[in-house]
Design an enzyme around this catalytic site. Structure first.
Site, mmCIF file in Angstrom:
data_model
loop_
_atom_site.group_PDB
_atom_site.id
_atom_site.type_symbol
_atom_site.label_atom_id
_atom_site.label_comp_id
_atom_site.label_asym_id
_atom_site.label_seq_id
_atom_site.Cartn_x
_atom_site.Cartn_y
_atom_site.Cartn_z
ATOM 1 N N SER A 1 31.048 -4.564 -3.790
ATOM 2 C CA SER A 1 30.933 -3.688 -4.966
ATOM 3 C C SER A 1 30.619 -4.413 -6.360
ATOM 4 O O SER A 1 30.113 -5.348 -6.234
ATOM 5 C CB SER A 1 32.111 -2.739 -5.211
ATOM 6 O OG SER A 1 32.999 -3.844 -5.628
ATOM 7 N N LYS A 2 31.125 -3.856 -7.306
ATOM 8 C CA LYS A 2 30.631 -4.444 -8.656
ATOM 9 C C LYS A 2 31.475 -5.355 -8.882
ATOM 10 O O LYS A 2 31.348 -6.101 -9.980
ATOM 11 C CB LYS A 2 30.670 -3.462 -9.629
ATOM 12 C CG LYS A 2 29.110 -2.674 -9.786
ATOM 13 C CD LYS A 2 28.240 -3.378 -10.702
ATOM 14 C CE LYS A 2 27.037 -2.578 -10.642
ATOM 15 N NZ LYS A 2 26.234 -2.729 -9.182
#
Ligand code: GLU
Length: 303
Positions: free
Chosen positions: A231-232
């Site tokens: 993810s981020k």
């Protein structure tokens, strides 16, 4: 006379939704190694089909990163945003043969069928209908993935009639990828295992369009330490153009390869040259389907 063998041609096809992160680098390096090892060509295609998801400047930044990493395409970069005519021509053929149809179903209509479209329901006609590919009852698609083995999917039950052009206008990834892989003469699609699930749709669409089906190889998936998708967070941070070697080493290990063969190499060019010679497709085939991609560590695990 025997027909000349088709030369190997691979590709890397990023969506310009941000800078290149480690998961994309893995797909870039894996597809590049498979192509180079086969003595073939490696192309890059920017999948800029979905303007709202695009980040301005991201395609240019991704290409710059690939160059910094020594991953240089063998031909012109293809941009999907310029390929509308080819997608339209394919869509027209599918509509004319009755393989595709215009669909006025709404999200709410589809939700009732858990997202699997089997028949249009009676409802108001929308001004911007989608176009879907008809998947007849009993459609079962099987293919052999070079790394994941035999895959079979009941498309009618698991996917249903799938979108080729979205109701809000954009071309669907499934149509564009099939048209472009054929146009670029791709003989083997090497990409992340997150796309394994799309492959049966693409094979079916190739059949409907009378296109050859390339070979497929779905690479191990880089995951967060807790097993979730990148993810981020830190593992999905952009790779560093100014310091490609540590990320290349990590990607090499993620591809199931022996880190020792790259030890002491300091430039991406030297590292890639050694990697092509040492690349072991058998080791890649027996690598785990997913692995935790820790950030800021080198291939030996040291910070
Ligand atoms: N554009 C897709 C992505 O970045 C990859 C498509 C493909 O390799 O088929 O996830």
């Amino acid at each position: 006379m025997q027909p000349a063998p088709v030369p190997y041609r691979g590709r890397f096809a990023p969506s310009p939704t941000g800078p290149l992160h480690f998961g994309s680098l893995l797909a870039a390096l894996g597809s590049w190694l498979m192509a180079r090892r086969a003595g073939g060509e490696w192309l890059v295609r920017i999948e800029d089909l979905d303007p709202p998801r695009e980040v301005p400047g991201a395609a240019r930044a991704q290409l710059r990163t690939l160059h910094a990493f020594g991953l240089v395409p063998d031909g012109e970069v293809m941009y999907q945003s310029r390929r509308g005519e080819a997608y339209q021509a394919a869509l027209d053929r599918l509509l004319a043969s009755g393989a595709a149809f215009t669909c006025h179903c709404s999200r709410a209509d589809l939700a009732v069928a858990k997202g699997v479209h089997r028949a249009c329901v009676a409802h108001a006609r929308r001004p911007d209908p989608a176009v879907r590919l008809q998947v007849p009852d009993g459609t079962s698609i099987a293919f052999e993935d070079r790394l994941r083995g035999g895959v079979r999917q009941r498309l009618d039950l698991e996917v249903g009639d799938f979108v080729l052009r979205r109701a809000d206008g954009p071309w669907a990834y499934q149509l564009a990828v099939v048209v472009d892989d054929a146009e670029q003469g791709i003989t083997e699609v090497v990409r992340g295992a997150d796309l394994l699930d799309s492959t049966a749709r693409q094979v079916f669409l190739q059949q409907r369009l009378g296109l050859a089906t390339p070979a497929y190889a779905h690479l191990p998936l880089a995951l967060e330490a807790d097993g979730t998708k990148l993810s981020k967070s830190c593992a999905a941070l952009p790779v560093d153009d100014a310091d490609p070697v540590p990320a290349l080493r990590r990607a090499w290990v993620g591809l199931g390869q022996d880190p020792a063969v790259l030890s002491g190499l300091r430039s991406p060019q030297a590292l890639l040259a050694a990697a092509v010679c040492a690349f072991d497709p058998e080791a890649l085939a027996s690598a785990p389907a997913s692995f935790a991609a820790a950030h800021n560590t080198d291939a030996t695990g040291h910070a």
